[in-house]
Design an enzyme around this catalytic site. Structure first.
Site, PDB file in Angstrom:
ATOM      1  N   LYS A 231      -6.322  -5.697   3.429  1.00  0.00           N
ATOM      2  CA  LYS A 231      -7.166  -4.560   3.043  1.00  0.00           C
ATOM      3  C   LYS A 231      -7.988  -4.913   1.810  1.00  0.00           C
ATOM      4  O   LYS A 231      -7.441  -5.323   0.780  1.00  0.00           O
ATOM      5  CB  LYS A 231      -6.285  -3.340   2.786  1.00  0.00           C
ATOM      6  CG  LYS A 231      -7.045  -2.110   2.315  1.00  0.00           C
ATOM      7  CD  LYS A 231      -6.104  -0.931   2.216  1.00  0.00           C
ATOM      8  CE  LYS A 231      -6.725   0.216   1.443  1.00  0.00           C
ATOM      9  NZ  LYS A 231      -5.833   1.375   1.345  1.00  0.00           N
TER      10      LYS A 231
ATOM     11  N   ARG B  41      -7.358  -1.664  -7.122  1.00  0.00           N
ATOM     12  CA  ARG B  41      -7.780  -3.000  -6.694  1.00  0.00           C
ATOM     13  C   ARG B  41      -8.921  -3.518  -7.553  1.00  0.00           C
ATOM     14  O   ARG B  41      -9.016  -4.722  -7.829  1.00  0.00           O
ATOM     15  CB  ARG B  41      -8.159  -2.958  -5.211  1.00  0.00           C
ATOM     16  CG  ARG B  41      -6.961  -2.726  -4.308  1.00  0.00           C
ATOM     17  CD  ARG B  41      -7.335  -2.194  -2.925  1.00  0.00           C
ATOM     18  NE  ARG B  41      -6.198  -1.540  -2.325  1.00  0.00           N
ATOM     19  CZ  ARG B  41      -5.326  -2.134  -1.500  1.00  0.00           C
ATOM     20  NH1 ARG B  41      -5.504  -3.382  -1.141  1.00  0.00           N
ATOM     21  NH2 ARG B  41      -4.292  -1.471  -1.027  1.00  0.00           N
TER      22      ARG B  41
ATOM     23  N   HIS C  51       0.687   2.316   4.282  1.00  0.00           N
ATOM     24  CA  HIS C  51      -0.365   3.320   4.407  1.00  0.00           C
ATOM     25  C   HIS C  51      -0.225   4.037   5.752  1.00  0.00           C
ATOM     26  O   HIS C  51       0.229   3.459   6.726  1.00  0.00           O
ATOM     27  CB  HIS C  51      -1.730   2.635   4.311  1.00  0.00           C
ATOM     28  CG  HIS C  51      -2.878   3.553   4.080  1.00  0.00           C
ATOM     29  ND1 HIS C  51      -3.454   4.297   5.083  1.00  0.00           N
ATOM     30  CD2 HIS C  51      -3.568   3.844   2.953  1.00  0.00           C
ATOM     31  CE1 HIS C  51      -4.448   5.010   4.586  1.00  0.00           C
ATOM     32  NE2 HIS C  51      -4.547   4.756   3.285  1.00  0.00           N
TER      33      HIS C  51
ATOM     34  N   ASP D  15       0.838  -1.198   0.000  1.00  0.00           N
ATOM     35  CA  ASP D  15       0.000   0.000   0.000  1.00  0.00           C
ATOM     36  C   ASP D  15       0.878   1.255   0.000  1.00  0.00           C
ATOM     37  O   ASP D  15       1.655   1.469   0.927  1.00  0.00           O
ATOM     38  CB  ASP D  15      -0.901  -0.013   1.248  1.00  0.00           C
ATOM     39  CG  ASP D  15      -2.181   0.777   1.062  1.00  0.00           C
ATOM     40  OD1 ASP D  15      -2.133   1.808   0.383  1.00  0.00           O
ATOM     41  OD2 ASP D  15      -3.219   0.355   1.595  1.00  0.00           O
ATOM     42  N   ASP D  16       0.769   2.044  -1.063  1.00  0.00           N
ATOM     43  CA  ASP D  16       1.447   3.352  -1.134  1.00  0.00           C
ATOM     44  C   ASP D  16       2.973   3.244  -1.183  1.00  0.00           C
ATOM     45  O   ASP D  16       3.679   4.068  -0.591  1.00  0.00           O
ATOM     46  CB  ASP D  16       1.041   4.244   0.054  1.00  0.00           C
ATOM     47  CG  ASP D  16      -0.440   4.587   0.066  1.00  0.00           C
ATOM     48  OD1 ASP D  16      -1.146   4.233  -0.892  1.00  0.00           O
ATOM     49  OD2 ASP D  16      -0.891   5.203   1.046  1.00  0.00           O
TER      50      ASP D  16
ATOM     51  N   LYS E  34       1.076   9.714  -5.203  1.00  0.00           N
ATOM     52  CA  LYS E  34      -0.285   9.193  -5.090  1.00  0.00           C
ATOM     53  C   LYS E  34      -1.326  10.264  -5.403  1.00  0.00           C
ATOM     54  O   LYS E  34      -1.166  11.424  -5.025  1.00  0.00           O
ATOM     55  CB  LYS E  34      -0.509   8.657  -3.674  1.00  0.00           C
ATOM     56  CG  LYS E  34      -1.899   8.125  -3.395  1.00  0.00           C
ATOM     57  CD  LYS E  34      -2.008   7.616  -1.965  1.00  0.00           C
ATOM     58  CE  LYS E  34      -3.411   7.120  -1.641  1.00  0.00           C
ATOM     59  NZ  LYS E  34      -3.505   6.561  -0.276  1.00  0.00           N
TER      60      LYS E  34
ATOM     61  N   CYS F 242      -6.084   3.773  -4.274  1.00  0.00           N
ATOM     62  CA  CYS F 242      -6.038   2.338  -3.986  1.00  0.00           C
ATOM     63  C   CYS F 242      -7.242   1.559  -4.502  1.00  0.00           C
ATOM     64  O   CYS F 242      -7.081   0.539  -5.160  1.00  0.00           O
ATOM     65  CB  CYS F 242      -5.837   2.103  -2.490  1.00  0.00           C
ATOM     66  SG  CYS F 242      -6.830   3.133  -1.423  1.00  0.00           S
TER      67      CYS F 242
ATOM     68  N   HIS G  41     -11.363  -2.871   0.621  1.00  0.00           N
ATOM     69  CA  HIS G  41     -11.667  -1.540   0.083  1.00  0.00           C
ATOM     70  C   HIS G  41     -12.393  -1.585  -1.258  1.00  0.00           C
ATOM     71  O   HIS G  41     -12.208  -0.712  -2.115  1.00  0.00           O
ATOM     72  CB  HIS G  41     -10.377  -0.728  -0.046  1.00  0.00           C
ATOM     73  CG  HIS G  41     -10.631   0.763  -0.015  1.00  0.00           C
ATOM     74  ND1 HIS G  41      -9.732   1.693  -0.487  1.00  0.00           N
ATOM     75  CD2 HIS G  41     -11.696   1.474   0.427  1.00  0.00           C
ATOM     76  CE1 HIS G  41     -10.216   2.904  -0.339  1.00  0.00           C
ATOM     77  NE2 HIS G  41     -11.421   2.808   0.219  1.00  0.00           N
TER      78      HIS G  41
ATOM     79  N   ASP H  43      -0.249  -0.575  -4.846  1.00  0.00           N
ATOM     80  CA  ASP H  43      -1.532  -0.150  -5.410  1.00  0.00           C
ATOM     81  C   ASP H  43      -1.478   1.242  -6.021  1.00  0.00           C
ATOM     82  O   ASP H  43      -2.326   1.597  -6.839  1.00  0.00           O
ATOM     83  CB  ASP H  43      -2.641  -0.221  -4.345  1.00  0.00           C
ATOM     84  CG  ASP H  43      -2.398   0.691  -3.148  1.00  0.00           C
ATOM     85  OD1 ASP H  43      -1.297   1.256  -3.016  1.00  0.00           O
ATOM     86  OD2 ASP H  43      -3.326   0.821  -2.323  1.00  0.00           O
ATOM     87  N   ASN H  44      -0.511   2.058  -5.657  1.00  0.00           N
ATOM     88  CA  ASN H  44      -0.287   3.389  -6.241  1.00  0.00           C
ATOM     89  C   ASN H  44       1.056   3.887  -5.734  1.00  0.00           C
ATOM     90  O   ASN H  44       1.747   3.184  -4.985  1.00  0.00           O
ATOM     91  CB  ASN H  44      -1.412   4.368  -5.897  1.00  0.00           C
ATOM     92  CG  ASN H  44      -1.843   4.350  -4.441  1.00  0.00           C
ATOM     93  OD1 ASN H  44      -2.965   3.966  -4.129  1.00  0.00           O
ATOM     94  ND2 ASN H  44      -0.958   4.743  -3.537  1.00  0.00           N
TER      95      ASN H  44
END
Length: 611
Positions: free
Chosen positions: A162, A104, A254, A62-63, A411, A100, A164, A357-358
């Site tokens: 996660k 996904r 994150h 994540d991130d 991001k 994110c 989301h 994810d980004n």
């Protein structure tokens, strides 16, 4: 006359007759067999058994910025990811969404995020878009997930971490193809206390286990907990013969940035020289590794390290130490999973996919008054407690720019720093070990690739009796095996949009537009193979390409239902407005009847007292 018959010697005549009968039977059997062999059709050889379908482990960080992984030029210790890269393939120009949940949605369906229903996160979507086709902010019923297709093909399917993608019954993991799951349904949460919100964007942290509300422990560490649960499931199902698909979606890195002290300790003092030095070091290592051109130019940093006071420099350096420790802790937990697969003999028949994810997160909620006021009641920023329970930090723009080195932006935005992330695929039969794919690839390519690896077919127009969108991505297997150097045909385009930040990719060219505050809303044209940092605008030098790609983006936007942004949209303000609408107004509506009853009782009491 003498009529008596002469006597026969029976001791010799009976065996002779038996021998003759046996000989005749043998000759008859041989003749029959010869005739059958001569007249029968030739028999085809038995087909060789089909190769066993591999296990699949899909890992989402994540991130993470482009050069956060050691194998992509970073200084952060990621030995397990580096080993997967050495045995597998690195994708040097792999692109996702700037947020994110849109990423996904594409990752798990192979369909553009607008067609999948997630044109934007609920946290950032403007009110004029919310609920419209393409802007449900959760998965549309008209898409099928990779997990559903693999489950239909006989795979065991697991999801942890996660999610989301929606918490409606039809959007929880069990309804989307996962046999076992434990997921956090929101955009994030605390990494030490699973019940603690990371911002006041939801009424609580929503955890689900097998599609029912989960009972979470009071304390845990997210990366460790996710791997523990995955290992429990694999151990419980070890006797089952089917291959497995395991989706592990970590919360690292994150916000809030948090990590065990032993993971942070090796980085003490590592970042004291500042983010500009780190940015250059990472750029040079990425070039040495063959991921980007030598000496790739970079746009100037927006944050000035030298302008900070010594106290602020120490605090920012500590933030980056926590960031690095959080990434290393995630890699170590991945190492535990890999070690178990080796011990059980599953490693050599497992395909691993890793991606972020980004790009890296540059925003710090402490910079927004309303968020700062809420955080002050929940967390500390004490430098000696950063990374631990009850502490909250983010890296900010300077370190986010270094994490994305040598790329521009981060991001949420459409610059390469927001959209280009590390991806590693390992364990694919026939793929070149240590290979690097430099041509443009996209997150929608992952589902078609893994379906081909598993021997499963994508949905064709309908699924379960209802019309569905078919994946638009391409299989990555030909480029991984050296059969071609590009996934897409020459001149083929792929569009992108999020909150008005937009791009169109064609071969090595990228048309891009960023809205304020990061950009000015103008379209620009870059050669992202030669200039991944997006420093030289080619729109004037290549006017025909510039005009053709703008027209192609307009067609793509119309075909995919992209809505124009409302006048005055500003992402940080929209996050606050959405929190009011989706969290606090519903809470107020629940309180209104109680307040009305209380007020009515008080009025009656006052009247009676006066009487």
């Amino acid at each position: 006359p003498n009529t008596s018959r002469p006597m026969t010697n029976t001791s010799t005549s009976r065996p002779a007759r038996a021998a003759r009968a046996a000989l005749l039977a043998l000759l008859l059997a041989l003749a029959t067999a010869s005739w059958a062999a001569a007249t029968a059709a030739p028999t085809a050889p038995a087909p060789a058994s089909a190769p066993a379908r591999p296990n699949i482990v899909l890992i989402v960080a994540d991130d993470w910025g482009y050069t956060d992984v050691g194998a992509f030029g970073g200084e952060i210790a990621t030995p397990n990811l580096d080993a997967l890269a050495a045995a597998g393939t690195r994708f040097a120009s792999f692109h996702v969404s700037g947020e994110c949940s849109p990423t996904r949605a594409m990752l798990l369906t192979g369909v553009d995020n607008h067609r999948a229903g997630v044109g934007a996160m609920r946290e950032t979507v403007p009110w004029s878009h919310y609920g419209k086709p393409g802007y449900l902010t959760v998965l549309d019923r008209g898409v099928v997930t990779l997990a559903s297709l693999l489950r239909d093909g006989g795979y065991r399917t697991y999801a942890v971490g996660k999610w989301h993608l929606g918490k409606e019954p039809h959007n929880l993991p069990g309804a989307r193809g996962f046999g076992r799951s434990l997921v956090q349904a929101d955009s994030g949460s605390d990494n030490w206390d699973p019940r603690q919100r990371y911002l006041a964007l939801t009424d609580k942290v929503h955890w689900y286990e097998d599609d029912r509300e989960a009972r979470m422990p009071r304390e845990y560490y997210s990366s460790r907990f996710f791997v523990d649960r995955a290992l429990e499931w694999l151990a419980a199902d070890a006797a089952r013969p089917e291959p497995f698909f395991l989706y592990v979606a970590f919360q690292a890195n994150h916000i809030p940035l948090q990590a065990p002290p032993e993971a942070i300790a090796p980085y003490r003092g590592r970042y004291d020289a500042g983010w500009e030095r780190l940015r250059e070091e990472r750029r040079d290592r990425a070039a040495t590794l063959g991921l980007i051109p030598e000496g790739a130019p970079m746009v100037p940093q927006t944050a000035d390290w030298d302008a900070l006071s010594p106290v602020d420099r120490a605090h920012y350096a500590r933030r980056m130490e926590v960031y690095a420790g959080m990434a290393s802790a995630m890699d170590a937990e991945l190492g535990r999973l890999i070690a178990r697969l080796r011990a059980t003999g599953e490693y050599d028949r497992t395909v691993f996919v890793f991606l972020s994810d980004n790009g890296a997160e540059a925003s710090d909620p402490h910079g927004i008054l309303a968020a700062r006021m809420w955080l002050a009641t929940q967390y500390t920023q004490d430098i000696d407690r950063l990374g631990g329970p009850g502490a909250y930090t983010a890296v900010g723009e300077g370190w986010a720019g270094a994490a994305a080195s040598p790329l521009a932006t981060w991001k949420f935005y459409a610059g390469e720093g927001g959209l280009r992330v590390p991806m590693i695929v390992s364990g694919v039969p026939g793929a070149r070990a240590g290979g690097i794919v430099k041509s443009f690839t996209h997150v929608t390519d992952v589902t078609p690739t893994l379906l081909e690896v598993a021997g499963s077919a994508p949905p064709q127009a309908t699924y379960g009796g209802r019309p569905v969108a078919t994946p638009t991505g391409r299989s990555l297997l030909p480029v991984m095996r050296g059969e071609t150097d590009r996934v897409r045909a020459p001149g083929e385009t792929l569009g992108y949009e999020l909150a008005g930040n937009a791009a169109l990719f064609r071969d090595d060219l990228k048309l891009v537009r960023n809205r304020p505050p990061m950009g000015d809303g103008r379209w620009r044209l870059y050669d992202i193979a030669a200039d991944p940092g997006e420093t030289q605008d080619l729109s004037a030098a290549r006017p025909q390409d510039f005009a053709a790609m703008q027209a192609a983006w307009e067609r793509w936007a119309q075909e995919n239902g992209v809505l124009p942004m409302p006048e005055g949209y500003e992402p940080r303000r929209q996050v606050l407005l959405n929190a009011l609408r989706f969290v606090y107004l519903p809470m107020l509506m629940w309180l209104l009847p109680a307040l009305a009853l209380t007020a009515g009782a008080w009025i009656l009491w006052r009247r009676r007292r006066r009487a």
